[in-house]
Design a protein around this motif. Structure first.
Motif, short mmCIF file in Angstrom:
data_model
loop_
_atom_site.label_atom_id
_atom_site.label_comp_id
_atom_site.label_asym_id
_atom_site.label_seq_id
_atom_site.Cartn_x
_atom_site.Cartn_y
_atom_site.Cartn_z
N GLU A 146 2.45 14.68 -45.49
CA GLU A 146 1.48 15.15 -46.48
C GLU A 146 0.06 14.78 -46.07
N ALA A 147 -0.09 13.62 -45.44
CA ALA A 147 -1.42 13.17 -45.02
C ALA A 147 -1.92 13.89 -43.78
N HIS A 148 -1.02 14.55 -43.06
CA HIS A 148 -1.39 15.16 -41.77
C HIS A 148 -1.06 16.65 -41.70
N ARG A 149 -1.19 17.32 -42.84
CA ARG A 149 -0.94 18.77 -42.84
C ARG A 149 -1.93 19.52 -41.97
N GLU A 150 -3.15 19.02 -41.85
CA GLU A 150 -4.20 19.69 -41.08
C GLU A 150 -4.35 19.12 -39.67
N SER A 151 -3.53 18.13 -39.32
CA SER A 151 -3.67 17.45 -38.02
C SER A 151 -2.93 18.24 -36.95
N VAL A 152 -3.68 19.00 -36.15
CA VAL A 152 -3.04 19.80 -35.11
C VAL A 152 -2.68 18.91 -33.92
N MET A 153 -1.65 19.32 -33.21
CA MET A 153 -1.18 18.58 -32.05
C MET A 153 -0.41 19.54 -31.15
N PRO A 154 -0.17 19.16 -29.92
CA PRO A 154 0.64 20.02 -29.07
C PRO A 154 2.11 19.90 -29.42
N GLY A 155 2.79 21.04 -29.38
CA GLY A 155 4.25 21.03 -29.47
C GLY A 155 4.81 21.19 -28.06
N PHE A 156 5.98 20.65 -27.83
CA PHE A 156 6.53 20.64 -26.48
C PHE A 156 7.91 21.25 -26.42
N THR A 157 8.20 21.91 -25.32
CA THR A 157 9.57 22.20 -24.91
C THR A 157 9.67 21.79 -23.45
N HIS A 158 10.80 21.22 -23.08
CA HIS A 158 10.99 20.72 -21.72
C HIS A 158 9.92 19.70 -21.33
N LEU A 171 6.74 15.75 -38.05
CA LEU A 171 7.38 14.69 -38.82
C LEU A 171 8.41 15.26 -39.79
N LEU A 172 8.13 16.43 -40.34
CA LEU A 172 9.09 17.06 -41.25
C LEU A 172 10.38 17.45 -40.54
N ALA A 173 10.28 17.72 -39.23
CA ALA A 173 11.49 18.02 -38.46
C ALA A 173 12.42 16.81 -38.47
N TYR A 174 11.86 15.61 -38.33
CA TYR A 174 12.68 14.40 -38.40
C TYR A 174 13.19 14.16 -39.81
N GLU A 175 12.37 14.47 -40.80
CA GLU A 175 12.82 14.30 -42.18
C GLU A 175 14.05 15.16 -42.45
N GLN A 176 14.05 16.37 -41.91
CA GLN A 176 15.20 17.25 -42.10
C GLN A 176 16.45 16.70 -41.41
N GLN A 177 16.27 16.13 -40.22
CA GLN A 177 17.41 15.52 -39.53
C GLN A 177 17.97 14.37 -40.34
N PHE A 178 17.09 13.51 -40.84
CA PHE A 178 17.56 12.37 -41.63
C PHE A 178 18.14 12.81 -42.97
N SER A 179 17.69 13.93 -43.49
CA SER A 179 18.27 14.47 -44.71
C SER A 179 19.72 14.88 -44.46
N ALA A 451 2.58 26.46 -45.10
CA ALA A 451 4.03 26.33 -45.03
C ALA A 451 4.48 24.88 -45.21
N THR A 452 3.74 23.95 -44.64
CA THR A 452 4.15 22.55 -44.76
C THR A 452 3.96 22.04 -46.19
N LYS A 453 2.98 22.59 -46.90
CA LYS A 453 2.80 22.20 -48.29
C LYS A 453 4.03 22.55 -49.11
N ILE A 454 4.56 23.74 -48.89
CA ILE A 454 5.77 24.17 -49.59
C ILE A 454 6.96 23.32 -49.16
N ALA A 455 7.06 23.08 -47.85
CA ALA A 455 8.18 22.29 -47.32
C ALA A 455 8.17 20.88 -47.89
N ILE A 456 7.00 20.28 -47.99
CA ILE A 456 6.89 18.92 -48.53
C ILE A 456 7.33 18.87 -49.99
N ALA A 457 6.95 19.88 -50.76
CA ALA A 457 7.37 19.94 -52.16
C ALA A 457 8.89 20.04 -52.27
N ASP A 458 9.50 20.85 -51.40
CA ASP A 458 10.96 20.98 -51.40
C ASP A 458 11.63 19.68 -50.99
#
Length: 493
Positions: A146-158, A171-179, A451-458
């Protein structure tokens, strides 16, 4: 205290200290000693209720058991001359109230169903604690997201720059895994919280016992019905260890990223000094030791699961002493996972993220090239594969300019003029802008702030539901324990 009362009738000869230590399960039985006393109390209440023992006998047994419950199991019970805590407690009671009274407590049961019941009581408590810790991990991740909704960063594959995203999305990706880890432990709990008591050795008993009554007294949600299955199975433990192994794999992945992100050449995160160490020789070092040990603990939990599987894979029905060696794996796997989660909560809570450094890296490696290809598709009607090839060839040339794109289209002999179609440098610049690229990805589950605002609420709603479930189960177990102790005190009074 006298020797193991279980051996007196059938077996002669003294065991060596080495033999007693080899056969004893006392090290792991310490975990279930309190549960064993509770099971004894419930069993005695049932024996009295079914008139298998007289009320006068129950009134002599229960005060001693209530004293063990309130004062704790004495150290002498854990002596290696007893094979297990069950024999130790029974011997203690016989010494305390005499063989004519203490020797009646074990009527209608075996150590086989007794230990299986104790393990399940202890394990369900540990599962709820582990699930509660997972709630806190998820709560921290949601707060950070929630504190970093606007914090852009690189995403990685490989491990290569792929597309820009937001720290919130990551971070929400990890939250979903832990859920999902929570869900697996929740499902395992349902199968753990079934009562095997009354199965005796495996063929039940000729005494008129009431299995449903003791199950209810001990707060179980039902029976392991088949008495052979009740003493032989440890699949509930395997399921728990499997869920913990998946959980720790997810913990290890997060720790791996924290280790990489904290390096001097990435510098995305700074871990609190409390979770780091320094070198004995290199004074400049700040090492992310806690995260590294968590990665190693993952291997320990995997080992506990594998060891448990190997113990049961070749066992015939019904009870075999091999199962004694499975139990330490349960407690080791649970302990390592529990300790890791508790530290992970604090390590994440105290971490600080360098969002400027993340933003600096977000657009590197042509990470917005996909958006440029999508622009050619959306605005100029090119097939996606054609646009993909043009942009890919332009990346090979080392730049994403209008001139480079035109040359790439010619190299591929596509017969297309992007300038002729109206493409401008301004459109290319807009397509390559990191914030613009992220902001467009607002479909469900995407990285855009919308999108992350909605995801955080869910996530918060689900967290509340899961928290209520834990509270309800903890309250149910607590009430069952209070009720069985109250019943015992009433009978004594």
């Amino acid at each position: 205290m006298r020797t193991d009362v279980v051996r007196l009738g059938r077996l002669y000869g003294e065991r060596t200290g080495e033999m007693m230590r080899f056969l004893s399960s006392m090290r792991s039985d310490r975990c279930i000693a309190d549960a064993d006393v509770l099971v004894d109390i419930a069993h005695v209440l049932m024996l009295e209720r079914q008139r298998i023992i007289g009320t006068d006998i129950a009134k002599q047994l229960l005060p001693a058991l209530l004293e063990l419950n309130s004062g704790g199991v004495p150290e002498e019970v854990f002596d290696d001359r007893f094979e297990d805590v069950h024999a130790g407690i029974e011997s203690f009671l016989i010494e305390a109230v005499g063989p004519d009274v203490g020797g009646r407590m074990h009527m209608g049961r075996s150590r086989n169903d007794e230990v299986a019941t104790c393990i399940r009581i202890k394990l369900r408590e540990d599962l709820l604690k582990q699930m509660a810790a997972l709630l806190k991990v998820r709560e921290v991740l949601i707060a950070l997201a929630e504190a970093h909704r606007e914090s852009v960063m690189p995403g990685f594959t490989h491990m290569q720059h792929a597309q820009p995203t937001t720290l919130s999305h990551h971070l929400l990706a990890y939250e979903q895994q832990f859920s999902r880890d929570f869900d697996r432990l929740r499902d395992a709990y349902v199968r753990v919280n079934l009562c095997p008591l009354g199965a005796a050795a495996f063929a039940s008993t000729g005494y008129p016992i009431d299995r449903e009554y003791t199950s209810k007294l001990l707060g179980f949600e039902g029976l392991v019905v088949n008495t052979m299955d009740a003493v032989a199975t440890r699949d509930f433990a395997l399921e728990t260890l499997a869920a913990l192994s998946i959980l720790m794999a997810n913990v290890s992945r997060l720790c791996e990223e924290l280790v990489i992100w904290s390096t001097s050449f990435v510098k995305f995160v700074s871990l609190d000094d409390a979770f780091c160490s320094t070198s004995s020789i290199m004074p400049q070092k700040k090492n992310p030791d806690t995260a590294e040990i968590m990665r190693a603990k993952t291997g320990s939990v995997f080992g506990a699961y594998t060891g448990a599987l190997m113990t049961v894979k070749g066992l015939p029905m019904s009870y075999n002493r091999d199962l004694q060696e499975l139990t330490p794996n349960i407690w080791r796997g649970m302990r390592d996972a529990k300790e890791s989660l508790r530290l992970l909560i604090d390590m994440l809570s105290s971490a600080t993220f360098d969002t400027d450094r993340m933003k600096e890296e977000a657009g590197k490696g042509f990470s917005t090239a996909t958006e440029l290809a999508d622009t050619l598709v959306r605005d100029y009607g090119l097939p996606f594969r054609t646009a993909h090839n043009i942009v890919g060839r332009s990346v090979q040339k080392g730049s994403l300019t209008l001139e480079s794109l035109e040359e790439s289209a010619k190299d591929l002999d596509l017969g297309i003029s992007l300038t002729g179609k109206g493409l401008t440098e301004d459109q290319i610049t807009a397509a390559l802008d990191v914030a613009n690229s992220v902001g467009l990805r607002k479909a469900t589950g995407g990285p855009a702030p919308f999108a992350t605002k909605i995801a955080i609420a869910d996530c918060k709603k689900q967290l509340d539901k899961d928290s209520a479930l834990i509270d309800e189960r903890l309250a149910r177990i607590s009430k069952a324990k209070e009720d069985v102790l109250a019943d015992a005190r009433r009978l004594v009074a």
